[in-house]
Design a protein around this motif. Structure first.
Motif, PDB file in Angstrom:
ATOM      1  N   UNK A 144       0.818  -1.222   0.000  1.00  0.00           N
ATOM      2  CA  UNK A 144       0.000   0.000   0.000  1.00  0.00           C
ATOM      3  C   UNK A 144       0.851   1.270   0.000  1.00  0.00           C
ATOM      4  N   UNK A 145       1.961   1.253   0.743  1.00  0.00           N
ATOM      5  CA  UNK A 145       2.835   2.435   0.784  1.00  0.00           C
ATOM      6  C   UNK A 145       3.487   2.682  -0.573  1.00  0.00           C
ATOM      7  N   UNK A 146       3.907   1.617  -1.235  1.00  0.00           N
ATOM      8  CA  UNK A 146       4.516   1.763  -2.555  1.00  0.00           C
ATOM      9  C   UNK A 146       3.494   2.260  -3.581  1.00  0.00           C
ATOM     10  N   UNK A 147       2.272   1.752  -3.498  1.00  0.00           N
ATOM     11  CA  UNK A 147       1.228   2.217  -4.415  1.00  0.00           C
ATOM     12  C   UNK A 147       0.973   3.712  -4.239  1.00  0.00           C
ATOM     13  N   UNK A 148       0.949   4.159  -3.004  1.00  0.00           N
ATOM     14  CA  UNK A 148       0.744   5.586  -2.737  1.00  0.00           C
ATOM     15  C   UNK A 148       1.878   6.415  -3.335  1.00  0.00           C
ATOM     16  N   UNK A 149       3.106   5.948  -3.157  1.00  0.00           N
ATOM     17  CA  UNK A 149       4.267   6.678  -3.688  1.00  0.00           C
ATOM     18  C   UNK A 149       4.247   6.700  -5.214  1.00  0.00           C
ATOM     19  N   UNK A 150       3.896   5.574  -5.840  1.00  0.00           N
ATOM     20  CA  UNK A 150       3.838   5.520  -7.298  1.00  0.00           C
ATOM     21  C   UNK A 150       2.749   6.439  -7.839  1.00  0.00           C
ATOM     22  N   UNK A 151       1.599   6.455  -7.172  1.00  0.00           N
ATOM     23  CA  UNK A 151       0.497   7.315  -7.606  1.00  0.00           C
ATOM     24  C   UNK A 151       0.874   8.789  -7.506  1.00  0.00           C
ATOM     25  N   UNK A 152       1.573   9.151  -6.435  1.00  0.00           N
ATOM     26  CA  UNK A 152       1.998  10.540  -6.268  1.00  0.00           C
ATOM     27  C   UNK A 152       3.001  10.933  -7.348  1.00  0.00           C
ATOM     28  N   UNK A 153       3.900  10.008  -7.684  1.00  0.00           N
ATOM     29  CA  UNK A 153       4.885  10.287  -8.737  1.00  0.00           C
ATOM     30  C   UNK A 153       4.195  10.480 -10.079  1.00  0.00           C
ATOM     31  N   UNK A 154       3.222   9.623 -10.366  1.00  0.00           N
ATOM     32  CA  UNK A 154       2.497   9.750 -11.626  1.00  0.00           C
ATOM     33  C   UNK A 154       1.715  11.057 -11.667  1.00  0.00           C
ATOM     34  N   UNK A 155       1.114  11.426 -10.553  1.00  0.00           N
ATOM     35  CA  UNK A 155       0.376  12.686 -10.489  1.00  0.00           C
ATOM     36  C   UNK A 155       1.302  13.866 -10.775  1.00  0.00           C
ATOM     37  N   UNK A 156       2.521  13.799 -10.279  1.00  0.00           N
ATOM     38  CA  UNK A 156       3.488  14.861 -10.537  1.00  0.00           C
ATOM     39  C   UNK A 156       3.828  14.976 -12.012  1.00  0.00           C
ATOM     40  N   UNK A 157       3.962  13.836 -12.678  1.00  0.00           N
ATOM     41  CA  UNK A 157       4.234  13.851 -14.114  1.00  0.00           C
ATOM     42  C   UNK A 157       3.030  14.401 -14.875  1.00  0.00           C
ATOM     43  N   UNK A 158       1.825  14.021 -14.450  1.00  0.00           N
ATOM     44  CA  UNK A 158       0.618  14.551 -15.087  1.00  0.00           C
ATOM     45  C   UNK A 158       0.595  16.072 -15.026  1.00  0.00           C
ATOM     46  N   UNK A 159       0.979  16.626 -13.896  1.00  0.00           N
ATOM     47  CA  UNK A 159       0.975  18.079 -13.747  1.00  0.00           C
ATOM     48  C   UNK A 159       2.039  18.746 -14.613  1.00  0.00           C
ATOM     49  N   UNK A 160       3.187  18.083 -14.755  1.00  0.00           N
ATOM     50  CA  UNK A 160       4.296  18.682 -15.511  1.00  0.00           C
ATOM     51  C   UNK A 160       4.147  18.511 -17.015  1.00  0.00           C
ATOM     52  N   UNK A 161       3.506  17.419 -17.423  1.00  0.00           N
ATOM     53  CA  UNK A 161       3.405  17.112 -18.849  1.00  0.00           C
ATOM     54  C   UNK A 161       4.658  16.480 -19.423  1.00  0.00           C
TER      55      UNK A 161
END
Length: 449
Positions: free
Chosen positions: A87-104
């Motif tokens: 669960x902790x790794x999933x949260x970290x991966x989701x946050x990383x992906x969200x950051x990429x979504x924001x940056x493009x």
């Protein structure tokens, strides 16, 4: 905690397989956790977990603290996809992906260089080139050392198809050599017997995560002036990877020991020249850092995406902690199943310091016993097992089989393949699940005797 210093029972804890091996032995023996951990991103969660345990006043055992609770299910899945990440790794991966979504920055971006740098730091590699898959890493590494059309590359037959396919992708011909038993890794003596004037490279596979005889293979390569490339896709973090070879390929497929959220991999090398060739070959033959300016006739579109590199950076802190869990599980299997080897003809692997425990193999000597045991544990306890790889390279029904492999004889490889069985082992496995597997095996083999 002092930076870049680590001691476990008098040894440096770097996070490589040798130090994880020693730490696992100490954890299982209940030894005091006196240590400092070298500060790399890949060691972060291991250091934090061990520091917490060292100061804990809880009566809960260290071993049980390291592992998740048993899921409320019947049976034991071989590799449950919903538990590839915690669960902790999933949260970290989701946050990383969200950051990429924001940056493009989906394809190119800053995470690529950072991910490569973090991998180099952990692996002790002079150069790391991250790729779109482990297969791409193999192709690029082979091409970078000069493998091309008409060449021959010597490799084992008991590997995933990517190993042979990488050779085919270079326009070269796979030549199959036999393995040593019981580990199943490429035999330097057999390799030497298969070298011809067309041999350009040797391609060993660290089967199931166990390091092949790299010193022996390096000696053969040097005698015949051929390159040595490692398929280390199952062996991230194994002590010795990259030490003897010209280049090594890694895989970060979701099912690997360090798995991301899609296909990805890397080439590691000590050669600046080979690393430069890998960067050019991995991105359309462009001059590194100069998009649309070619310096090579041909190149692949195989650089890792910034998206996956960002997820890799987010997940890298758990790498060594995951390795410790795998090592502890492997040692528990070995301790619990070794007595069976005195009752039935069975090989249990040794607990070795040059092993990542990507897979846990048992080798049954008696014909048919492997399949009998597999059926019994499934029916009685719902324990899933598997066989890697069910069809050897020279036994696939492909158009070129007879031309390339019609006269191939690999008695040791074929013997191993007919008798090996793989047990569930993954970083999200609970101790209760493992105990059920052990009990099921004891029951199945008790019925045999």
């Amino acid at each position: 905690m002092e930076k870049d210093q680590a001691v476990v029972a008098g040894r440096t804890l770097t996070g490589d397989s040798a130090s994880i091996h020693e730490l696992a032995q100490g954890v299982l023996a209940g030894a005091p956790l006196a240590f400092r951990v070298r500060e790399t991103l890949a060691n972060h969660e291991l250091a934090k977990t061990l520091e917490t345990l060292r100061h804990s006043e809880s009566d809960t055992s260290v071993l049980r603290t390291l592992f998740p609770e048993s899921p409320d299910t019947t049976g034991v899945a071989f590799l449950p996809k919903d538990r590839l990440l915690s669960p902790e790794e999933k949260t970290a991966a989701a946050a990383a992906f969200a950051g990429v979504l924001d940056s493009g920055d989906f394809t190119s971006g800053p995470a690529v260089d950072s991910f490569e740098g973090a991998l180099s730091e952990f692996l002790g590699a002079a150069h790391t080139v991250a790729t779109g898959s482990g297969t791409d890493a193999l192709i690029i590494a082979l091409r970078a050392v000069g493998v091309g059309p008409g060449d021959q590359v010597i490799l084992p037959a008991n590997s995933f198809a990517a190993t042979e396919n990488a050779v085919f992708a270079c326009g070269a011909e796979p030549v199959l050599a036999d393995v040593t038993l019981p580990d199943g890794n490429l035999d330097p003596a057999s390799v030497e017997e298969h070298i011809t004037a067309r041999t350009t490279a040797i391609l060993p596979v660290h089967l199931y995560g166990r390091l092949a005889d790299m010193a022996g293979l390096r000696a053969v390569a040097d005698r015949h002036r051929v390159s040595l490339v490692e398929d280390a896709c199952q062996a991230i973090g194994v002590t010795g990877v990259g030490q003897y070879s010209d280049a090594a390929a890694l895989s970060f497929n979701p099912y690997k020991n360090f798995g991301l959220c899609g296909k990805s991999g890397a080439v590691i090398t000590g050669s600046a020249e080979i690393a430069e060739r890998c960067r050019v070959l991995s991105y359309h033959g462009f001059v590194p850092g100069q998009k649309n300016i070619k310096c090579e006739t041909f190149g692949l579109n195989s650089r890792i995406d910034n998206t996956m590199a960002a997820i890799g950076l987010a997940l890298l802190p758990w790498l060594s902690l995951r390795a410790l869990r795998r090592a502890c599980l492997a040692k528990r299997y070995i301790d619990a199943l070794s007595p069976l080897a005195r009752q039935v003809p069975l090989d249990v692997p040794p607990f070795a310091p040059d092993h990542a425990w990507h897979l846990f193999p048992l080798v049954f000597h008696e014909d048919g016993l492997r399949d009998t045991v597999r059926t019994r544990v499934s029916r009685s306890s719902g324990v899933e097992t598997d066989v890697y790889y069910p069809v050897l390279t020279h036994q696939h029904e492909t158009p070129l089989r007879e031309k390339l492999f019609g006269d191939v004889s690999l008695p040791r490889t074929e013997q191993l393949n007919a008798h090996v069985l793989h047990l569930p082992l993954h970083a999200g496995m609970s101790l209760g699940e493992q105990d059920r597997v052990i009990d099921a095996l004891h029951d199945a083999l008790r019925a045999q005797t």
